[in-house]
Motif scaffolding. Structure first.
Motif, PDB file in Angstrom:
ATOM      1  N   ILE A 195      47.118  46.897 118.778  1.00 51.37           N
ATOM      2  CA  ILE A 195      46.250  45.960 119.489  1.00 51.37           C
ATOM      3  C   ILE A 195      46.123  46.435 120.931  1.00 51.37           C
ATOM      4  O   ILE A 195      47.115  46.502 121.652  1.00 51.37           O
ATOM      5  CB  ILE A 195      46.839  44.537 119.441  1.00 51.37           C
ATOM      6  CG1 ILE A 195      46.838  44.021 118.004  1.00 51.37           C
ATOM      7  CG2 ILE A 195      46.054  43.596 120.354  1.00 51.37           C
ATOM      8  CD1 ILE A 195      47.542  42.692 117.829  1.00 51.37           C
ATOM      9  N   ARG A 196      44.925  46.829 121.327  1.00 50.69           N
ATOM     10  CA  ARG A 196      44.737  47.346 122.686  1.00 50.69           C
ATOM     11  C   ARG A 196      43.750  46.500 123.496  1.00 50.69           C
ATOM     12  O   ARG A 196      43.757  46.537 124.720  1.00 50.69           O
ATOM     13  CB  ARG A 196      44.204  48.785 122.637  1.00 50.69           C
ATOM     14  CG  ARG A 196      45.205  49.753 122.090  1.00 50.69           C
ATOM     15  CD  ARG A 196      44.544  51.109 121.854  1.00 50.69           C
ATOM     16  NE  ARG A 196      45.349  51.935 120.971  1.00 50.69           N
ATOM     17  CZ  ARG A 196      46.417  52.609 121.357  1.00 50.69           C
ATOM     18  NH1 ARG A 196      46.818  52.550 122.602  1.00 50.69           N
ATOM     19  NH2 ARG A 196      47.092  53.331 120.492  1.00 50.69           N
ATOM     20  N   SER A 197      42.887  45.814 122.826  1.00 48.72           N
ATOM     21  CA  SER A 197      41.883  45.010 123.534  1.00 48.72           C
ATOM     22  C   SER A 197      41.518  43.826 122.639  1.00 48.72           C
ATOM     23  O   SER A 197      41.887  43.812 121.464  1.00 48.72           O
ATOM     24  CB  SER A 197      40.655  45.872 123.814  1.00 48.72           C
ATOM     25  OG  SER A 197      40.119  46.304 122.585  1.00 48.72           O
ATOM     26  N   PRO A 198      40.835  42.844 123.203  1.00 45.18           N
ATOM     27  CA  PRO A 198      40.441  41.702 122.375  1.00 45.18           C
ATOM     28  C   PRO A 198      39.512  42.132 121.245  1.00 45.18           C
ATOM     29  O   PRO A 198      38.769  43.106 121.393  1.00 45.18           O
ATOM     30  CB  PRO A 198      39.693  40.788 123.348  1.00 45.18           C
ATOM     31  CG  PRO A 198      40.092  41.215 124.693  1.00 45.18           C
ATOM     32  CD  PRO A 198      40.397  42.677 124.595  1.00 45.18           C
ATOM     33  N   HIS A 199      39.591  41.444 120.155  1.00 42.86           N
ATOM     34  CA  HIS A 199      38.712  41.739 119.031  1.00 42.86           C
ATOM     35  C   HIS A 199      38.428  40.431 118.303  1.00 42.86           C
ATOM     36  O   HIS A 199      39.330  39.599 118.152  1.00 42.86           O
ATOM     37  CB  HIS A 199      39.374  42.732 118.080  1.00 42.86           C
ATOM     38  CG  HIS A 199      38.427  43.247 117.038  1.00 42.86           C
ATOM     39  ND1 HIS A 199      38.192  42.569 115.871  1.00 42.86           N
ATOM     40  CD2 HIS A 199      37.650  44.346 117.015  1.00 42.86           C
ATOM     41  CE1 HIS A 199      37.293  43.250 115.170  1.00 42.86           C
ATOM     42  NE2 HIS A 199      36.945  44.334 115.841  1.00 42.86           N
ATOM     43  N   ALA A 232      27.821  29.471 118.466  1.00 42.43           N
ATOM     44  CA  ALA A 232      27.156  30.748 118.172  1.00 42.43           C
ATOM     45  C   ALA A 232      27.642  31.881 119.076  1.00 42.43           C
ATOM     46  O   ALA A 232      27.280  33.042 118.868  1.00 42.43           O
ATOM     47  CB  ALA A 232      25.648  30.581 118.331  1.00 42.43           C
ATOM     48  N   LEU A 233      28.475  31.545 120.053  1.00 45.50           N
ATOM     49  CA  LEU A 233      28.846  32.509 121.092  1.00 45.50           C
ATOM     50  C   LEU A 233      29.363  33.842 120.540  1.00 45.50           C
ATOM     51  O   LEU A 233      28.901  34.914 120.948  1.00 45.50           O
ATOM     52  CB  LEU A 233      29.919  31.866 121.979  1.00 45.50           C
ATOM     53  CG  LEU A 233      30.059  32.426 123.372  1.00 45.50           C
ATOM     54  CD1 LEU A 233      28.812  32.158 124.177  1.00 45.50           C
ATOM     55  CD2 LEU A 233      31.256  31.772 124.057  1.00 45.50           C
ATOM     56  N   GLY A 234      30.297  33.771 119.616  1.00 47.45           N
ATOM     57  CA  GLY A 234      30.906  35.000 119.090  1.00 47.45           C
ATOM     58  C   GLY A 234      29.882  35.886 118.402  1.00 47.45           C
ATOM     59  O   GLY A 234      29.819  37.096 118.659  1.00 47.45           O
ATOM     60  N   LEU A 235      29.066  35.274 117.557  1.00 46.91           N
ATOM     61  CA  LEU A 235      28.065  36.070 116.830  1.00 46.91           C
ATOM     62  C   LEU A 235      27.057  36.667 117.800  1.00 46.91           C
ATOM     63  O   LEU A 235      26.624  37.806 117.639  1.00 46.91           O
ATOM     64  CB  LEU A 235      27.347  35.197 115.792  1.00 46.91           C
ATOM     65  CG  LEU A 235      28.258  34.538 114.755  1.00 46.91           C
ATOM     66  CD1 LEU A 235      27.442  33.714 113.771  1.00 46.91           C
ATOM     67  CD2 LEU A 235      29.075  35.581 114.010  1.00 46.91           C
ATOM     68  N   GLU A 236      26.711  35.894 118.834  1.00 44.67           N
ATOM     69  CA  GLU A 236      25.760  36.388 119.823  1.00 44.67           C
ATOM     70  C   GLU A 236      26.362  37.559 120.594  1.00 44.67           C
ATOM     71  O   GLU A 236      25.704  38.574 120.819  1.00 44.67           O
ATOM     72  CB  GLU A 236      25.398  35.247 120.776  1.00 44.67           C
ATOM     73  CG  GLU A 236      24.201  35.533 121.654  1.00 44.67           C
ATOM     74  CD  GLU A 236      23.919  34.377 122.612  1.00 44.67           C
ATOM     75  OE1 GLU A 236      24.203  33.216 122.252  1.00 44.67           O
ATOM     76  OE2 GLU A 236      23.419  34.644 123.715  1.00 44.67           O
ATOM     77  N   ALA A 237      27.632  37.421 120.975  1.00 46.15           N
ATOM     78  CA  ALA A 237      28.290  38.481 121.740  1.00 46.15           C
ATOM     79  C   ALA A 237      28.385  39.765 120.911  1.00 46.15           C
ATOM     80  O   ALA A 237      28.324  40.871 121.451  1.00 46.15           O
ATOM     81  CB  ALA A 237      29.674  38.040 122.173  1.00 46.15           C
ATOM     82  N   GLN A 238      28.514  39.606 119.612  1.00 47.62           N
ATOM     83  CA  GLN A 238      28.611  40.784 118.753  1.00 47.62           C
ATOM     84  C   GLN A 238      27.240  41.283 118.316  1.00 47.62           C
ATOM     85  O   GLN A 238      27.138  42.286 117.594  1.00 47.62           O
ATOM     86  CB  GLN A 238      29.450  40.464 117.510  1.00 47.62           C
ATOM     87  CG  GLN A 238      30.905  40.167 117.829  1.00 47.62           C
ATOM     88  CD  GLN A 238      31.552  39.314 116.759  1.00 47.62           C
ATOM     89  OE1 GLN A 238      31.521  39.654 115.587  1.00 47.62           O
ATOM     90  NE2 GLN A 238      32.137  38.196 117.154  1.00 47.62           N
ATOM     91  N   GLY A 239      26.199  40.571 118.729  1.00 47.68           N
ATOM     92  CA  GLY A 239      24.837  41.016 118.429  1.00 47.68           C
ATOM     93  C   GLY A 239      24.423  40.821 116.986  1.00 47.68           C
ATOM     94  O   GLY A 239      23.555  41.529 116.479  1.00 47.68           O
ATOM     95  N   GLY A 244      34.496  38.863 121.417  1.00 48.02           N
ATOM     96  CA  GLY A 244      33.842  40.152 121.253  1.00 48.02           C
ATOM     97  C   GLY A 244      32.792  40.487 122.295  1.00 48.02           C
ATOM     98  O   GLY A 244      31.939  41.344 122.056  1.00 48.02           O
ATOM     99  N   ALA A 245      32.835  39.809 123.468  1.00 49.59           N
ATOM    100  CA  ALA A 245      31.797  40.049 124.470  1.00 49.59           C
ATOM    101  C   ALA A 245      32.017  41.361 125.224  1.00 49.59           C
ATOM    102  O   ALA A 245      33.141  41.696 125.573  1.00 49.59           O
ATOM    103  CB  ALA A 245      31.773  38.885 125.459  1.00 49.59           C
ATOM    104  N   LYS A 246      30.921  42.073 125.448  1.00 46.51           N
ATOM    105  CA  LYS A 246      30.966  43.277 126.278  1.00 46.51           C
ATOM    106  C   LYS A 246      30.699  42.886 127.735  1.00 46.51           C
ATOM    107  O   LYS A 246      30.219  41.781 127.987  1.00 46.51           O
ATOM    108  CB  LYS A 246      29.888  44.263 125.812  1.00 46.51           C
ATOM    109  CG  LYS A 246      30.175  44.869 124.457  1.00 46.51           C
ATOM    110  CD  LYS A 246      28.944  45.607 123.953  1.00 46.51           C
ATOM    111  CE  LYS A 246      28.893  45.672 122.440  1.00 46.51           C
ATOM    112  NZ  LYS A 246      29.127  44.376 121.752  1.00 46.51           N
ATOM    113  N   PRO A 247      30.967  43.811 128.685  1.00 47.37           N
ATOM    114  CA  PRO A 247      30.773  43.473 130.108  1.00 47.37           C
ATOM    115  C   PRO A 247      29.380  42.935 130.420  1.00 47.37           C
ATOM    116  O   PRO A 247      29.235  41.987 131.200  1.00 47.37           O
ATOM    117  CB  PRO A 247      31.026  44.802 130.813  1.00 47.37           C
ATOM    118  CG  PRO A 247      31.989  45.505 129.924  1.00 47.37           C
ATOM    119  CD  PRO A 247      31.615  45.122 128.520  1.00 47.37           C
ATOM    120  N   SER A 248      28.339  43.525 129.823  1.00 44.85           N
ATOM    121  CA  SER A 248      26.987  43.043 130.124  1.00 44.85           C
ATOM    122  C   SER A 248      26.833  41.586 129.701  1.00 44.85           C
ATOM    123  O   SER A 248      26.198  40.786 130.388  1.00 44.85           O
ATOM    124  CB  SER A 248      25.947  43.907 129.413  1.00 44.85           C
ATOM    125  OG  SER A 248      26.123  43.808 128.014  1.00 44.85           O
TER     126      SER A 248
END
Ligand SMILES: Nc1ncnc2c1ncn2[C@@H]1O[C@H](COP(=O)(O)OP(=O)(O)O)[C@@H](O)[C@H]1O
Ligand SMILES: [Mg+2]
Lengths: 266, 340
Positions: free
Chosen positions: A87-91, A114-121, B243-247
């Motif tokens: 584990i090195r970064s959030p996932h 919806a935040l997580g799905l939006e952040a992951q595109g 899972g947010a990126k910096p942008s």
């Protein structure tokens, strides 16, 4: 209890969770040049799908450990692994629900979930997952409300939905029910168990309430004072739904309170 | 009412008691409208009754207009129930109509009729109306010039200020370099740059745009920056675990969270840019309402000055109202500002 029927139907969860290995983790903070040791050589191995409760005195380092598991901070020493992977970064496979719901006040309930799905595109193709998660916590009719229009219990349920929508392998809960009134708490404890049983994710729950730990978890880990060490690792082999009056649990509770330095004078 | 009481036996009192509250409500709802109507009739009469002490061409028309307003006030408030929301709106404003009518009457009498106030400096209402009818093209040109200059400078300043504020708030490196510059230059009133700006810029128009942008940019930068800097870390933690990126953290967490602060900066910037606009127009650009004021003063055309001032205050307050409307729309999520 309405949730009792849902609780009764499944006893062993399907294995959709990940294994978690915390290996000899130590951590410390720098405060004005001085080093404040917070975790001391903590090793915990969690099976996939297990529900582990972490108990310990306030300020001993439980939240710090959870932040390390989430990947928000890096340990000073030791290793953390999810399914053998460092584990090195959030996932998004490891999601945290904090004590405060920390909903984004500028987003409606639906947009918060919806935040997580939006952040992951991937929101465009997966919108139904948001609706499903809201259904799961019973807040579909509040999809357009803003956070300030919700009660504490509702906000915490939204925070739960926001975590669950990502189908986490490990759900990390940092005293999520700590600030709720006792009635809402009991209801949400039941909901939590039923969700865990249906979804099968591995759960890590920090709580300061021994009874809550015993009603919910497979395993209760008791920490020492800061810097936190594992003081006891207790299996709770009791079927769900559990009853608060169960003499077996009462006995364990007395034992745990003793470990926390409280004479069980209740 | 079902209980028996003494008054049930007195048949003659029944209609009177039921009519008295009706009269009371009528007076409460329409009485002020009638008063407003009377006040405006008084204004109309004050225009037409006496001879003007000076030579103004719109006195008669103004009197007629006052009677028309009096009629509208009367029928609009008395018949508000048949006029829907317009009627209700008129009723709500009726007390102001009364005050305005009284004020205009006093103004008319004190200036045009008896010259209690020294004359060239205090023109009567009809002189100002005369400006609006006879000097309209020049006034409109000035209005458009002012709007163009203000809008251009404000948009440039707000955009640059916003971007700078976000960058300082977000990036330590940018903060290291920009913060001292901001501290050094920011508090300087933009008007202090005026002499230099008019020499160094290719046109007075571009110099004024620069000054307005400067006046706007400083408060917008500082407040955007403090807004971004004060965003709780908990929000970033939540977004990162999801899972947010910096942008995403900048665009979807920092900026929306900072928006209430940004609007405070936008309001402050609007206020200080108005001041710069007027000064820049008076001194540099030969157009706009500031210049119109200057020009009117040169000709001792006091009515034109009042006319331009009224237009200017309408424009400024319109701009503030517009900004409020935008804010209310963008910040519906804020407690207390929710409008469904
Ligand atoms: N970011 C930080 N910087 C410095 N000290 C911290 C930080 N986070 C936590 N601590 C300290 O570490 C100790 C453990 O905190 P925490 O893990 O939050 O305890 P708890 O078991 O109550 O969740 C506390 O003494 C706290 O003051
Ligand atoms: Mg904690």
């Amino acid at each position: 209890m309405v949730a009792a029927a849902a609780l009764a139907e499944i006893a062993t969860p399907p294995a959709a969770g990940a294994a978690l290995d915390i290996e000899q983790v130590s951590h410390a903070f720098d405060i004005d040049g001085a080093e404040l040791p917070v975790l001391s050589d903590v090793s915990i191995s969690v099976e996939p799908g297990e529900f582990v409760a972490l108990l310990g005195p306030s300020g001993c380092g439980k939240s710090t450990l959870l932040r390390l598991v989430a990947g928000l901070d890096k340990p000073k020493a030791g290793r953390l692994r999810e399914d053998e992977e460092r584990i090195r970064s959030p996932h998004p496979s490891r999601v945290v629900v904090f004590q405060d719901p920390t909903l984004f006040p500028w987003r409606s309930v639906w947009d918060n979930v919806a935040l997580g799905l939006e952040a992951q595109g991937i929101l465009k193709s997966q919108r139904h997952r948001v609706d499903d998660a809201l259904d799961l916590v019973g807040l579909s009719s509040f999809r357009n409300a803003y956070p300030h229009q919700l009660s504490g219990g509702m906000a915490q349920r939204v925070a739960l939905a926001r975590a669950l929508v990502n189908d986490p392998k490990i759900l990390i809960l940092d005293e999520p029910l700590g600030k709720l009134d006792s009635l809402t708490r009991i209801t949400m404890q039941a909901e939590l168990v039923s969700l865990w049983q249906r979804k099968g994710f591995t759960t890590l729950l920090v709580t300061h309430d021994a009874e809550e730990a015993l009603v919910l978890a497979n395993r209760v880990i008791v920490f020492s004072d800061r810097p936190a060490r594992v003081k006891a690792d207790i299996r709770v082999d009791r079927p769900y739904p559990r009853h608060r009056g169960d003499p077996y649990l009462a006995d364990l509770r007395r034992q745990i309170l003793g470990l926390l330095g409280l004479d069980a004078t209740w | 009412m079902s209980t028996y009481s003494l008054s049930d036996g007195l048949a003659s009192s029944a209609p009177r008691t039921s009519r008295a509250p009706l009269l009371a409500t009528w007076i409460r709802e329409s009485g002020v409208g009638v008063l407003a109507s009377i006040a405006w009739i008084a204004f109309g009469l004050s225009c037409l009754w006496w001879e003007d002490v000076g030579d103004w061409s719109r006195t008669h028309s103004l009197g007629i207009a006052a009677f028309i307003i009096a009629a509208v006030a009367l029928f609009g408030t008395v018949g508000a129930d048949y006029l829907g929301s317009a009627g209700q709106a008129l009723r709500k404003r009726a007390p102001w109509l009364v005050a305005l009518g009284v004020f205009l009457t006093l103004w008319e009498v004190a200036t045009a009729k008896f010259a209690w106030l020294p004359l060239p400096f205090f023109p009567p209402p009809q002189a100002i109306i005369e400006v609006y009818t006879d000097d309209l093209p020049k006034l409109l040109d000035s209005v458009f010039a002012s709007i163009k200059l203000q809008l251009g400078g404000y948009l440039i300043g707000a955009t640059i200020g916003f971007l700078t504020g976000v960058s300082i708030g977000w990036s330590r490196a940018v903060g290291y370099w920009v913060h001292p510059v901001l501290r050094f230059i920011g508090p300087l009133p933009a008007t202090a740059w005026l002499p230099i700006a008019f020499f160094t810029f290719p046109s007075s128009w571009s110099a004024s745009t620069f000054l307005i942008a400067l006046a706007t940019g400083f408060p917008v930068t500082v407040l955007t920056w403090s807004g971004v800097a004060s965003v709780s870390n908990a929000y970033y933690d939540v977004a990162r675990t999801l899972g947010a990126k910096p942008s995403f953290l900048v665009l979807k967490v920092a900026i929306p969270a900072a928006l209430p602060h940004v609007f405070v900066g936008l309001f402050m910037g609007l206020g200080s840019s108005f001041a710069v606009l007027v000064v820049a127009e008076m001194i540099g650009v030969k157009a706009g309402l500031g210049w119109y004021l200057q020009w009117a003063q040169g000709w001792a055309a006091y009515a034109n000055m009042y006319a331009a001032l009224i237009v200017m205050s309408l424009l400024c307050s319109g701009a503030i109202t517009l900004l409020f409307a935008i804010r209310d729309r963008l910040l519906v999520w804020q407690k207390g500002t929710v409008k469904w």
